[in-house]
Write an enzyme that holds these catalytic residues in place. Structure first.
Site, PDB file in Angstrom:
ATOM      1  CD1 TRP A 118       2.076   0.132   2.741  1.00  0.00           C
ATOM      2  CD2 TRP A 118       0.373   0.080   4.179  1.00  0.00           C
ATOM      3  NE1 TRP A 118       2.350   1.045   3.735  1.00  0.00           N
ATOM      4  CE2 TRP A 118       1.312   1.019   4.638  1.00  0.00           C
ATOM      5  CE3 TRP A 118      -0.783  -0.125   4.926  1.00  0.00           C
ATOM      6  CZ2 TRP A 118       1.132   1.755   5.802  1.00  0.00           C
ATOM      7  CZ3 TRP A 118      -0.967   0.603   6.090  1.00  0.00           C
ATOM      8  CH2 TRP A 118      -0.009   1.534   6.521  1.00  0.00           C
ATOM      9  CG  ASN A 119      -2.187   4.052   2.889  1.00  0.00           C
ATOM     10  OD1 ASN A 119      -1.510   3.933   1.875  1.00  0.00           O
ATOM     11  ND2 ASN A 119      -2.768   5.183   3.216  1.00  0.00           N
ATOM     12  CE  LYS A 142       4.826  -3.067  -7.874  1.00  0.00           C
ATOM     13  NZ  LYS A 142       4.429  -2.990  -6.446  1.00  0.00           N
ATOM     14  N   GLY A 157       1.551   6.816  -3.869  1.00  0.00           N
ATOM     15  CA  GLY A 157       2.687   6.314  -3.103  1.00  0.00           C
ATOM     16  C   GLY A 157       3.607   7.432  -2.689  1.00  0.00           C
ATOM     17  N   GLY A 158       4.871   7.092  -2.495  1.00  0.00           N
ATOM     18  CA  GLY A 158       5.850   8.056  -2.020  1.00  0.00           C
ATOM     19  C   GLY A 158       6.547   8.802  -3.139  1.00  0.00           C
ATOM     20  CD  GLU A 171      -2.822  10.722  -2.580  1.00  0.00           C
ATOM     21  OE1 GLU A 171      -1.909  11.262  -1.897  1.00  0.00           O
ATOM     22  OE2 GLU A 171      -3.466   9.743  -2.198  1.00  0.00           O
ATOM     23  CG  LEU A 172       3.279  12.124  -5.221  1.00  0.00           C
ATOM     24  CD1 LEU A 172       4.436  12.957  -5.739  1.00  0.00           C
ATOM     25  CD2 LEU A 172       3.465  10.663  -5.594  1.00  0.00           C
ATOM     26  CB  CYS A 200      -2.325  10.214   1.807  1.00  0.00           C
ATOM     27  SG  CYS A 200      -4.057  10.074   1.311  1.00  0.00           S
ATOM     28  CD  GLU A 259       3.220  11.295   3.982  1.00  0.00           C
ATOM     29  OE1 GLU A 259       1.989  11.115   4.015  1.00  0.00           O
ATOM     30  OE2 GLU A 259       3.902  11.204   2.942  1.00  0.00           O
TER      31      GLU A 259
END
Length: 493
Positions: free
Chosen positions: A154-155, A178, A231-232, A253-254, A287, A385
Site C-alpha cells: 500500500w505504501n 495486484k 512486500g513483507g 523487494e522486502l 522501506c 522492521e
C-alpha cells in the site's frame, strides 16, 4: 460517515466486479471510517485477468507494436499521471494516511519514471557474436518474457507501479497488477489512465483481493512468466512456494532496517534534518527508513538534543492539511506491532527519549515520533522492521565498530553515511552491505538509479536502464551462410 465509493477491477479493458460479487471495505486511517468498497477477486477473476494479459501479449495489437510505439504509450501515460497528480494524491492520502503534499509530489515526479522507460523502449538491442565456427552468422535479440505479475504493497504505490510496469511494458510484456488489500483505491484510479494513454485492452489488468486466493492464484499461474513482488518477508515466502508451480522468474523487494551513521566530523544540522526525514518522513512507512541511528560518542549528546527538540515540534494531524508534517499509520496491525515492540524494548533496557505513545485527544491510527536509545545491539527492536516513526539510537567509538554494527542485520536495503572525510565515505560506502548507500543525504530516488537490496531485503533491481533487461530474455539465432550441404549428421559441429 460520508458516501462510500464503490470501485471495480480492470480486466481486459473492462471495469468489473468480482465474479461472485464479493467486496471488502477500505478504512480511512485518519478517522477510522469506511470510505470505499473494493472487489474481492476470486480465483476465476485472477485466471480471467492472466488469460487476458496472455492474449494481449500473443495476438493483440500490443504484440504488433514497435518498441517506439510502446514508448509513445508510456510517455502519454506519464503525461496523464502528472496531469492527474492532485486527484491521485488525494485518493492515496485518504486511503493510506500518507500526507497529500507527499503523495501529490510523488504522482508528479513518478511521471518521470514513465518518461524514462518510454525512452528506453527502443534502446534495447542484441549483439552479433564473433562465433568460433566457419560459415556461421550468430546474433542475439532481446525478447519480452510474457505475462508479468506485479504485486505491490500500500505504501508508495504509484512509485512501485512505475518501477514495475514501466520497464515491463517498455520491453513488450503485459501485466497483471495486484493492488494491496490495505489500500487499493489509488491503483484503481490510476487504471483509468491506461486506456486514455492508448494502451490496448488486456495489456494492463488491475485486480484487488487478499493473499488467498488472489495472490496465490496469480503468482502461481501457469501463464505468468515473471513475478515482481514488493512486500513483507512472510508473504514473499508464499510467493516462492507458489512459483514452484510455474517456474516464473522472481524479484523481491522486502524492506529493511537501514543504518544511519553519523561521524564526529559530520555537518550536524544537515545530518539531523536528514535523519528526521529518513525516519519520520512518510510516518516512517518507507522501506528505506533510516531506523537504526549510530552516533559517534563525541557528537551524540549534541545530535540528540537537536533531534529530540525537532521531533517534539513535528505537527501530527490530517494528512490532507498543508500544515501537517506526519499523518497516521495505515493499519491497526502496524500500530499494535509498534506499541508491542516499543514496550518490549523498554523491558530490555531501551530508554524512550521522545514519543513512545499515541498523541492525546486524537482519534485515528496516530503515533508520536519516537526515539529510543538502546544500550546494546542485541535488543530485538534494533533489527525488527516496525514500518513506523520509531528510531533506535546507539553510540560508537570507531569506524570499525560502527561498520560491524551496521552490517549486523538480516536486512540490507539502504544505508546513510554522514562525514566530511571523503576517503572515509568511500570506504564505508563500499563496506556497508546494502543495495543503496546515501552519503551526506538520504531518501533520494531517480528513474536513472537502480533500486534494490541484499540479504533479507530481497534481490533484483528496479529503476535504471538495466531494469528493462530483467523483463527480457536473450534469444540466440544461428544462421548457416554456406551453400554447401550439411556434412555427417551424426557429428555435432
Amino acid at each position: 460517515m460520508g458516501e462510500i465509493t464503490n470501485y471495480q477491477m480492470l480486466i481486459d479493458g473492462q471495469w468489473c466486479d468480482a465474479e461472485d460479487g464479493g467486496t471488502f471495505d477500505s478504512v480511512n486511517p485518519a478517522d477510522g471510517n469506511v470510505w470505499s468498497r473494493v472487489p474481492e477477486a476470486t480465483e476465476a477473476d485472477v485466471n480471467r485477468a492472466v488469460e487476458a494479459a496472455h492474449a494481449a501479449f500473443t495476438t493483440g495489437p500490443w504484440a504488433g507494436m514497435t518498441p517506439t510505439q510502446r514508448g509513445k504509450c508510456l510517455r502519454k501515460l506519464g503525461d496523464l499521471l502528472a496531469e492527474h497528480s492532485e486527484a491521485l494524491g488525494r485518493t492515496e492520502s485518504i486511503d493510506t494516511g500518507k500526507m497529500l503534499k507527499e503523495t501529490r509530489w510523488q504522482a508528479t515526479y513518478i511521471a518521470e519514471f514513465f518518461h524514462f522507460f518510454a525512452g528506453c523502449a527502443d534502446k534495447v538491442s542484441g549483439e552479433t557474436l564473433p562465433i568460433d565456427k566457419p560459415d556461421m552468422f550468430v546474433f542475439t535479440r532481446r525478447e519480452p518474457l510474457g505475462v508479468v505479475a506485479a504485486v505491490v504493497p500500500w505504501n508508495s504505490q504509484l512509485f512501485l507501479v512505475a518501477v514495475k510496469i514501466g520497464p515491463a511494458l517498455a520491453a513488450g510484456n503485459t501485466v497483471v497488477l495486484k493492488a494491496s488489500e490495505h489500500a487499493s483505491a489509488a491503483m484503481l484510479e490510476f487504471g483509468k489512465l491506461i486506456e486514455e494513454a492508448g494502451i490496448p485492452p488486456g495489456v494492463v489488468n488491475i485486480i484487488t483481493g487478499h493473499g488467498e486466493p488472489c495472490g496465490r492464484a496469480l503468482t502461481g499461474h501457469p501463464l505468468v512468466a515473471r513475478v515482481s513482488f514488493t512486500g513483507g518477508p512472510n508473504a514473499a515466502r508464499h510467493v516462492l512456494e507458489n512459483v514452484k508451480r510455474n517456474f516464473a522468474e522472481v524479484s523481491l523487494e522486502l524492506g529493511g532496517k537501514s543504518p544511519f551513521i553519523v561521524f564526529d566530523d559530520a555537518n550536524i544540522e544537515s545530518a539531523v534534518n536528514a535523519s528526521i526525514a529518513g525516519i519520520f518522513g512518510a510516518t516512517g512507512q518507507s522501506c528505506v527508513a533510516g531506523s537504526r541511528l549510530y552516533l559517534h560518542e563525541d557528537i551524540a549528546d549534541q545530535f540528540l538534543e537537536q533531534m529530540t527538540a525537532l521531533a517534539r515540534q513535528i505537527v501530527i494531524g490530517d494528512p490532507l492539511a498543508d500544515e501537517t508534517q506526519m499523518g497516521p499509520l495505515c493499519t491497526t496491525g502496524q500500530l499494535e506491532h509498534i506499541q508491542r515492540e516499543v514496550a518490549h524494548a523498554q523491558t530490555e533496557g531501551g530508554k524512550v527519549l521522545v514519543g513512545g505513545k499515541q498523541p492525546k485527544g486524537m482519534s485515528g491510527l496516530f503515533y508520536e515520533p519516537t526515539i529510543i536509545e538502546v544500550p546494546r545491539q542485541d535488543l530485538r527492536i534494533v533489527d525488527t522492521e516496525l514500518f513506523g516513526p520509531v528510531l533506535s539510537v546507539q553510540r560508537f567509538k570507531t569506524e570499525e565498530e560502527v561498520l560491524a554494527l551496521a552490517n549486523d542485520s538480516e536486512h540490507g536495503l539502504a544505508a546513510g553515511i554522514f562525514t566530511r572525510d571523503s576517503a572515509r565515505s568511500l570506504r564505508m560506502a563500499g563496506a556497508v552491505r546494502a543495495g543503496i548507500v546515501w552519503v551526506n543525504t538520504y531518501r533520494v530516488v531517480s528513474p536513472i538509479a537502480e533500486f534494490g537490496g541484499n540479504k533479507g531485503s530481497g534481490y533484483g533491481r528496479e529503476s535504471g536502464f538495466q531494469a528493462i533487461y530483467d523483463y527480457t530474455r536473450p534469444k540466440t539465432i544461428w544462421m548457416n551462410t554456406s551453400d554447401e550441404p550439411m556434412a555427417n549428421p551424426f557429428v555435432m559441429r
